[in-house]
Each structure stands twice: as structure tokens, then as C-alpha cells.
Design an enzyme around this catalytic site. Structure first.
Site, PDB file in Angstrom:
ATOM      1  N   ALA A  14       0.818  -1.212   0.000  1.00 29.31           N
ATOM      2  CA  ALA A  14       0.000   0.000   0.000  1.00 29.31           C
ATOM      3  C   ALA A  14       0.850   1.260   0.000  1.00 29.31           C
ATOM      4  O   ALA A  14       0.573   2.221  -0.717  1.00 29.31           O
ATOM      5  CB  ALA A  14      -0.933  -0.004   1.204  1.00 29.31           C
ATOM      6  N   GLU A  34      10.384   3.575   6.223  1.00 29.99           N
ATOM      7  CA  GLU A  34      10.446   2.121   6.124  1.00 29.99           C
ATOM      8  C   GLU A  34      11.470   1.581   7.119  1.00 29.99           C
ATOM      9  O   GLU A  34      12.611   2.036   7.166  1.00 29.99           O
ATOM     10  CB  GLU A  34      10.818   1.704   4.699  1.00 29.99           C
ATOM     11  CG  GLU A  34      11.163   0.241   4.515  1.00 29.99           C
ATOM     12  CD  GLU A  34      10.072  -0.704   4.950  1.00 29.99           C
ATOM     13  OE1 GLU A  34      10.392  -1.690   5.655  1.00 29.99           O
ATOM     14  OE2 GLU A  34       8.887  -0.466   4.618  1.00 29.99           O
ATOM     15  N   ALA A  35      11.038   0.591   7.918  1.00 31.44           N
ATOM     16  CA  ALA A  35      11.932   0.004   8.918  1.00 31.44           C
ATOM     17  C   ALA A  35      13.037  -0.825   8.289  1.00 31.44           C
ATOM     18  O   ALA A  35      14.124  -0.970   8.857  1.00 31.44           O
ATOM     19  CB  ALA A  35      11.137  -0.844   9.903  1.00 31.44           C
ATOM     20  N   HIS A 470      -1.734 -14.273   4.746  1.00 28.81           N
ATOM     21  CA  HIS A 470      -2.811 -13.372   4.313  1.00 28.81           C
ATOM     22  C   HIS A 470      -3.488 -12.671   5.488  1.00 28.81           C
ATOM     23  O   HIS A 470      -4.718 -12.659   5.570  1.00 28.81           O
ATOM     24  CB  HIS A 470      -3.867 -14.152   3.525  1.00 28.81           C
ATOM     25  CG  HIS A 470      -3.374 -14.813   2.290  1.00 28.81           C
ATOM     26  ND1 HIS A 470      -4.071 -15.830   1.661  1.00 28.81           N
ATOM     27  CD2 HIS A 470      -2.259 -14.624   1.551  1.00 28.81           C
ATOM     28  CE1 HIS A 470      -3.392 -16.217   0.597  1.00 28.81           C
ATOM     29  NE2 HIS A 470      -2.288 -15.506   0.517  1.00 28.81           N
TER      30      HIS A 470
END
Length: 532
Positions: A14, A34-35, A470
Site C-alpha cells: 500500500a 520504512e523500517a 494473508h
């Protein structure tokens, strides 16, 4: 303190979409946090590299589930991507939208604007696809969807056996009508993985109004009263802050998004008190409504056709590497599942409730939760219930953002789920006994012919089943008391300046792999956020 119009937390399926779309006009400044690091690991680009990346601790968070009360108390490894592209850089790259009824159900639950007809333009806008109808497939989007480059004879036999049992060939399972058997479509371009970084983030990297910050772990969302004003993050041993002129957008996924909300004081009041976090905004649904697909395998030794097992070692592997280098075909273009299907486990169902997976390969006996292929020729058939009724939770275990959260999927908690899975496992055995697939079978070796009774089948499901990667639902869209996100604006309910757009938003599970739905959520969110 640096300021941006939008701060996006998470550069996954996303976050990459939002980074591209929100920076495209040049009017908004956008920061992406972002890690993980860059997506330059060699096995990320090679489709079959899934076997090398999904359990690589340098590329994912290394999570595992809490002991499952209905699966013999087992913990299950639960990888989530920790790299640019998120799980979209380490997943099995199957492209599955789900059924039109999935999204119509969202609309019926109060998510106005989220029906199949509402989302179809976003599915089409996202994809570049050859094949299927112009009415439902996109032709010029950034996300490239290819057919398999090198179908296997065993996959053909699997589909023929399904047809013999009455399951038709599906002309396009991504049309909204899934029922049938088919070869899976893949997120690949020219035989390479086509990740969210390739599709969305890399084309935007040259924009002056977009900044990407890697190896940066967000510690909290900064709040002033009922408004999110920015984030505090840790990078290289230093604590830093960013301020948002408009919005902080959480795109960390179904595990990290609820955890960050909770450690920031947003969530179920009892959960927050347990970890010593002051309640800044009570929202009981944060971390609840967790769903995941639980898959069970049956495998068999094969004859008369080479499986991928033999090609994955020694001289055959050298040949496959050369074949891939020169033709972009062969073993290294393979997804974890080659063929599949969608079928009904009982009469009277309006749509399929079960997903089939097939691979002309099998895994080492007893090595569940790994990707190590067997040393003898084999094939694997799997099933997962499409819309499980069993729900679980994600809870932060500490105010420390480095502490791993508690992930409790609660697999097989509901009798309905167990009944559907039992019927599906028996269907797999019937497939193995049906020509032409049966002509390739030497013997079933998992669970094996000694398993005959319903209780034995369920024991197999409890002892060997695993995640399909999922997870959804932990910050769901909706209007009911357990909703977390406003479906009209993507705002966290009751707060300003804080939005969520990722798989955690899904009110219910979609019928299949979750990447395509997450992509569509982000595409729609990229329109809603500037407009609201």
C-alpha cells in the site's frame, strides 16, 4: 524538525502506491518511512527466490503466532516483509482479486463506496494485463500481470483431473467470478518479480517532493489532543521526528499498523493498560477482527514426469540457472503455486468457499513452515477456506516498538471452518485418484493412506496446517462500534490527521491472496485522502 504534507509509515504493497500517487502532481511533499532497507537482495528479483526470502531474517520481521488452542498448541512462523516493497518483495507473487461478492459484502456492512463496482476502476487502473476482457482488466497500469512462462505437465494433469470431477476451466478467475480450475497469474515482468517498488516506488524516486527514509523504526505517532501531528522514529541509534502538515498515513500492514496504534495510545483501553501505555484515544477494534487463511497440504510421490524437486539441486540446478539467464523460463520463474481452483465444499453455496493450490514440487517430510524441497520426485496439493469465521487478534506486548506483538489467528476455532476444511481435504485425495493426475501418482506420502477417518483427517489439519501469509482486518473499515477506519475518508475514527490504508482495513477476508485487494485499497485511498 522536517515537515511534509504527508508522512507514509511503511513502504509495502500500500505504501508504495500512496507514495507514487500522492507525489505525482508535485504539489504535495511526501515522506515514506520504512523500517527495512533496500530491495536489492538478488533473490527478491528472481520469482523462485520466494524460497530464499520468505524466511530470511534480514528481509522480514521474523514473527511467529501465539500457541494455537485449536492446532495442538503450535506456534507458526509468520513472515512479514521488512524491506522496501514489504511483503510484496518476498511473497509468492500470485495475483488474485477475489470474488465480486467479497466487496459487495463490505458495502452491505456499511462501507459505502467499497463494492465490487466501486473498486473495479481501481483494479483496472493498477494493472497492465494481456488477456481477459477489457470490461474487467486494465491494460496500461504500473502493476504488470503475466501468465506463467513455463507451465508444467503435472499442472495440466491437475486441471484435467478437476475438470473430470466437474470443476470447469476458468477463463479468468480475476473477473469477479472465481469458480473453476486454472493456472495462477503472477506479478512478473519478463520473468522477473514485479514488486510494488518496481511498479510504483522506483518510478517516483526521482521526484524532488518525495523522500524515502529506510532503516527507520517508528516509535510512536505524535498527537496533540485529537490530532496526529507527526511521528517519532529511531534511525542509526538516534531519535528523530517528522511533522505532518496534512496527514500521517499508516501502511504497515495487518500486524504493524495495529501495533503502532497501540503503542501510541490508540486502541482498546484494556490492551493499552496491560502494556503500561496511557490511553489517548480509546478504539476497541484496534487489533481485533484478525483473519488469515489456514492451508493444509496433501502430497504424493510421482512418476513419469520430472518435478521441481530434482531440478533444485546439483547439475540440474546449474542448467536451470543458465536457462533462466538466457530465456527467462524454467524453474526460477516458478511461483510457490502453479495451478489452483475455487470450488464449493457443499451444495447450496452461492460462490466457492475453498481455494486450491498445486505445485509440481513437494517439501521435506516434517519440515512444515520451511521451503526446503524434497529429494525425491513429488507434487503438493493444498486447500484453504476462503472466508474463515474464526477470528483472532494482534496485541502489542510492550510499549517498546522493537518488542514483537502477540499474533493470535485462532485458526479452526469455529466448527464451520473445521467442517469445510474436512470436506476439502477429502477432495484432494479424490483428485489424486482421478485420471490423468492419478497416472503420475506412486503413492500419497502426506498424510498417507493410514489416514481415513474424519478425526484422523482433522488431526492432520491441526498438526500440519500453516498460514498462507494473508493477515487482514485489524483496523477495519466500517461504521459499527468495532470499526477503526472511516470508509469515506480513511481517517482513524475520532482523530484528525491520521489515516490508515493497508490490509488491516479489510472488514472481512477476501477470497484468495490479499495483495491485489491491498493494492486496490491504496489506489482508492490515494483519491480519497486528498479529497477529504
Amino acid at each position: 524538525m522536517e515537515e511534509f504534507d504527508y508522512i507514509i509509515v511503511g513502504a509495502g504493497a500500500a505504501g508504495c502506491v500512496l507514495a507514487n500517487r500522492l507525489s505525482a502532481s508535485g504539489k504535495n511533499s511526501v515522506a515514506v518511512i520504512e523500517a527495512g532497507g533496500k530491495d536489492n537482495h538478488i533473490w527478491i528479483k528472481v520469482p523462485a527466490g520466494f524460497n530464499k526470502t520468505v524466511y530470511n531474517d534480514n528481509l522480514n520481521w521474523g514473527y511467529e503466532t501465539a500457541p494455537g488452542p485449536h492446532i495442538d498448541g503450535r506456534r507458526i512462523r509468520f513472515p512479514r516483509g521488512k524491506v522496501l516493497g514489504g511483503s510484496g518483495s518476498i511473497n509468492g507473487h500470485l495475483y488474485v482479486r477475489g470474488q465480486s461478492a467479497d466487496y459487495d459484502t463490505w458495502a452491505q456492512l456499511g462501507c459505502r463506496g467499497w463494492s465490487w463496482d466501486d473498486l473495479l476502476p481501481y483494479f483496472k487502473r493498477a494493472e497492465s494485463r494481456t488477456g481477459g476482457s477489457d470490461e474487467v482488466r486494465g491494460r496500461s497500469g504500473p502493476l504488470v500481470i503475466e501468465d506463467q512462462r513455463d507451465p508444467h505437465v503435472l499442472s495440466d494433469a491437475f486441471m484435467d483431473a478437476n475438470e473430470a470431477l466437474g470443476l470447469k476451466r476458468s477463463p479468468d478467475y480475476n473477473s469477479g467470478d472465481q469458480e473453476g480450475t486454472m493456472l495462477y497469474q503472477n506479478m512478473m515482468k519478463g520473468g522477473r518479480r514485479w514488486s510494488p517498488v518496481d511498479a510504483y516506488l522506483r518510478p517516483a524516486m526521482g521526484r524532488q517532493n518525495l523522500r524515502i527514509i529506510t532503516h527507520a523504526l517508528v516509535e510512536r505517532i505524535d498527537l496533540e489532543g485529537r490530532r496526529a501531528t507527526g511521528i517519532t522514529y529511531r534511525q542509526g541509534g538516534q531519535t528523530k521526528q517528522l511533522r505532518a502538515r496534512r496527514d500521517v498515513i499508516l501502511s504497515g500492514g495487518a500486524i504493524n499498523t495495529p501495533q503502532l496504534l497501540q503503542i501510541s495510545g490508540i486502541g482498546n483501553a484494556d490492551d493499552l493498560r496491560e502494556i503500561g501505555v496511557a490511553v489517548k484515544h480509546a478504539l476497541p477494534g484496534v487489533g481485533r477482527n484478525f483473519r488469515d487463511h489456514y492451508a493444509v497440504r496433501v502430497s504424493a510421490l510421482v512418476k513419469g514426469a520430472g518435478s521441481l524437486n530434482e531440478k533444485s539441486r546439483g547439475l540440474p540446478l546449474v542448467g536451470e540457472v543458465l536457462r533462466y539467464a538466457f530465456t527467462r523460463k524454467g524453474l526460477l520463474t516458478a511461483a510457490p503455486s502453479h495451478a489452483g481452483g475455487y470450488f464449493k465444499t457443499r451444495p447450496g453455496l452461492a460462490t466457492p468457499d475453498m481455494q486450491l493450490y498445486f505445485a509440481p514440487a513437494s517439501y521435506m517430510p516434517g519440515r512444515y513452515g520451511t521451503s526446503e524441497l524434497d529429494r525425491v520426485p513429488g507434487m503438493t496439493l493444498g486447500v484453504s477456506q476462503l472466508r474463515p469465521e474464526s477470528t483472532g487478534h494482534v496485541k502489542a506486548t510492550s510499549a517498546d516498538p522493537t518488542a514483537k506483538p502477540e499474533i493470535q489467528p485462532n485458526y479452526l476455532a469455529v466448527q464451520h471452518d473445521r467442517d469445510a476444511l474436512l470436506a476439502a481435504m477429502k477432495y484432494l485425495r479424490k483428485l489424486l485418484a482421478t485420471p490423468p493426475l492419478s497416472s503420475y501418482v506412486i503413492e500419497e506420502n502426506l498424510p498417507g493412506p493410514t489416514v481415513q477417518t474424519d478425526e484422523q483427517w482433522m488431526a492432520h489439519a491441526r498438526a500440519t496446517g500453516s498460514t498462507t501469509y494473508h493477515p487482514v482486518g485489524t483496523a477495519k473499515l466500517g461504521t459499527d462500534p468495532m470499526a477503526v477506519v472511516d470508509p469515506l475518508s480513511m481517517r482513524v475514527i475520532g482523530l484528525e490527521g491520521l489515516r490508515v490504508a493497508d490490509a488491516s482495513c479489510m472488514p472481512t477476508m477476501v477470497s484468495g491472496n490479499t495483495y491485489a485487494a491491498t493494492n486496490a485499497i491504496a489506489e482508492k485511498a490515494s483519491d480519497l485522502i486528498p479529497a477529504t
